[in-house]
Design a protein around this motif. Structure first.
Motif, mmCIF file in Angstrom:
data_model
loop_
_atom_site.group_PDB
_atom_site.id
_atom_site.type_symbol
_atom_site.label_atom_id
_atom_site.label_comp_id
_atom_site.label_asym_id
_atom_site.label_seq_id
_atom_site.Cartn_x
_atom_site.Cartn_y
_atom_site.Cartn_z
ATOM 1 N N ASN A 195 11.794 -7.819 2.724
ATOM 2 C CA ASN A 195 10.545 -7.706 1.950
ATOM 3 C C ASN A 195 10.248 -9.059 1.310
ATOM 4 N N LYS A 196 9.123 -9.132 0.624
ATOM 5 C CA LYS A 196 8.644 -10.383 0.033
ATOM 6 C C LYS A 196 9.749 -11.115 -0.725
ATOM 7 N N THR A 216 0.837 -1.204 0.000
ATOM 8 C CA THR A 216 0.000 0.000 0.000
ATOM 9 C C THR A 216 0.874 1.257 0.000
HETATM 10 P P1 RI2 Z 1 2.526 -2.288 2.872
HETATM 11 C C1 RI2 Z 1 3.755 -7.501 2.263
HETATM 12 O O1 RI2 Z 1 3.937 -8.706 2.966
HETATM 13 C C2 RI2 Z 1 4.744 -7.324 1.143
HETATM 14 O O2 RI2 Z 1 6.013 -7.905 1.407
HETATM 15 C C3 RI2 Z 1 4.794 -5.808 1.050
HETATM 16 O O3 RI2 Z 1 5.920 -5.326 0.364
HETATM 17 C C4 RI2 Z 1 4.825 -5.447 2.530
HETATM 18 O O4 RI2 Z 1 3.910 -6.377 3.133
HETATM 19 C C5 RI2 Z 1 4.467 -4.035 2.864
HETATM 20 O O5 RI2 Z 1 3.120 -3.744 2.575
HETATM 21 P P2 RI2 Z 1 2.762 -9.811 3.111
HETATM 22 O O6 RI2 Z 1 1.914 -9.391 4.292
HETATM 23 O O7 RI2 Z 1 2.660 -2.023 4.335
HETATM 24 O O8 RI2 Z 1 1.986 -9.865 1.824
HETATM 25 O O9 RI2 Z 1 3.301 -1.319 2.055
HETATM 26 O O10 RI2 Z 1 3.479 -11.108 3.391
HETATM 27 O O11 RI2 Z 1 1.069 -2.375 2.444
#
Ligand code: RI2
Length: 317
Positions: free
Chosen positions: A210-211, A134
């Protein structure tokens, strides 16, 4: 001693975070704070001590879900540090106020971060994304809001294909999308102007967690001189890394990688499913936060300013 009741919202939130129905570091933080707010607002505690026990038990239940995204303990830390009062009612009121303040700051931080990230993007640029963040979407949305015309190459992001969520949300912004399999990213890097990814945790040395797949993307982007930008609110900074702790990498179910029938048809194999990897700071061009953009090596200064030298875990104190 009376048994400690965990509020149904805490239990439901914990289950949804573990199952990744609630996912993404910022969304996890908002939900965690909200669940703590429910626990406080409908507390059955009769004494301040019982209230603290209840909140600590709720916090632990939420912490036990996923280990990598530091936004979860940072959300707890923010709220716990604002709990104040002599009576259960006062304690509950201050907790709920802390939750409201945290959630409001999250929204504001993402808007501010988006405006800063948008400044990196020029009219006509192509952005390559990994997973669904996000914080990244906020940058693109702000740039589109400034009238810039962008297009995106979106990695599907195996095994859970969160890239599909990114593709859908980009289409809602009217951004043209090319969806690719993860292994095709190198083929497209010559055509893109920026790689934008989010973060689940950022360590004091500027390493970005990160992912899974982010590190190899960053290495290839560097080889092509394509800027690698990390969009991450400061709740992604992990204060425990200031004192030498490492970030735990979540290992998820093998069933996310391969179904049982297919697996049995192959024969005896091991399956690995690490959810995240660590990208060293030398492969990252900038970390965009709500306080500005920073080279990864200087993020430690921001961390110290926001969290101090010693990170606390008030849910255990
Ligand atoms: P925002 C997600 O992890 C992704 O790795 C993404 O880059 C990160 O969270 C940050 O997301 P997952 O919960 O806070 O899908 O920017 O394993 O939305």
């Amino acid at each position: 001693m009376a048994s400690i009741e965990i509020h149904p919202d805490v239990e439901a939130t914990a289950e949804e975070i573990a199952a990744m129905e609630i996912r993404g570091a910022a969304t996890i933080a908002a939900a965690t704070a909200g669940a703590l707010g429910s626990q406080a607002a409908e507390s059955t505690a009769e004494t301040p001590e019982q209230f603290h026990d209840e909140l600590q038990t709720a916090a632990q239940r939420l912490l036990d879900t996923r280990p990598t995204a530091v936004s979860l303990p940072n959300a707890l830390r923010y709220v716990f540090e604002r709990i104040d009062g002599e009576t259960v009612e006062e304690l509950a009121t201050s907790t709920v106020a802390g939750v409201d303040e945290f959630q409001h700051r999250l929204d504001t931080a993402q808007d501010d971060l988006g405006a800063i990230g948008a400044n990196r993007l020029r009219d006509g640029d192509t952005v390559l994304t990994h997973c669904h963040s996000t914080d990244v979407l906020a940058c693109i949305e702000a740039a589109v809001g400034q009238g810039k015309s962008l297009s995106a190459i979106v990695k599907e992001t195996r095994p859970r294909n969160q890239g599909h969520i990114t593709a859908k949300q980009l289409r809602e912004l009217d951004v043209p999308v090319t969806l690719i399999v993860d292994g095709a990213a190198g083929r497209y890097l010559d055509e893109v102007d920026h790689v934008f990814v989010g973060a689940d945790s950022i360590a004091a040395d500027g390493s970005v967690v990160n992912k899974i797949g982010t590190r190899s993307l960053a290495v290839t982007a560097r080889e092509r001189d394509t800027p690698m930008v990390v969009a991450a609110q400061t709740i992604k900074l992990d204060p425990a890394t200031l004192s030498g702790h490492t970030v735990e990498i979540e290992s998820r179910s093998e069933a996310e990688v391969i179904d049982t029938d297919r697996r049995e048809s192959i024969g005896e194999i091991e399956v690995g499913n690490p959810a995240f990897d660590v990208t060293p700071p030398r492969y990252v061009d900038a970390i965009v936060t709500e306080h500005g953009q920073f080279p990864p090596e200087s993020i430690v200064m921001v961390m110290r300013e926001l969290f101090g030298e010693h990170h606390r875990t008030p849910w255990t104190e």
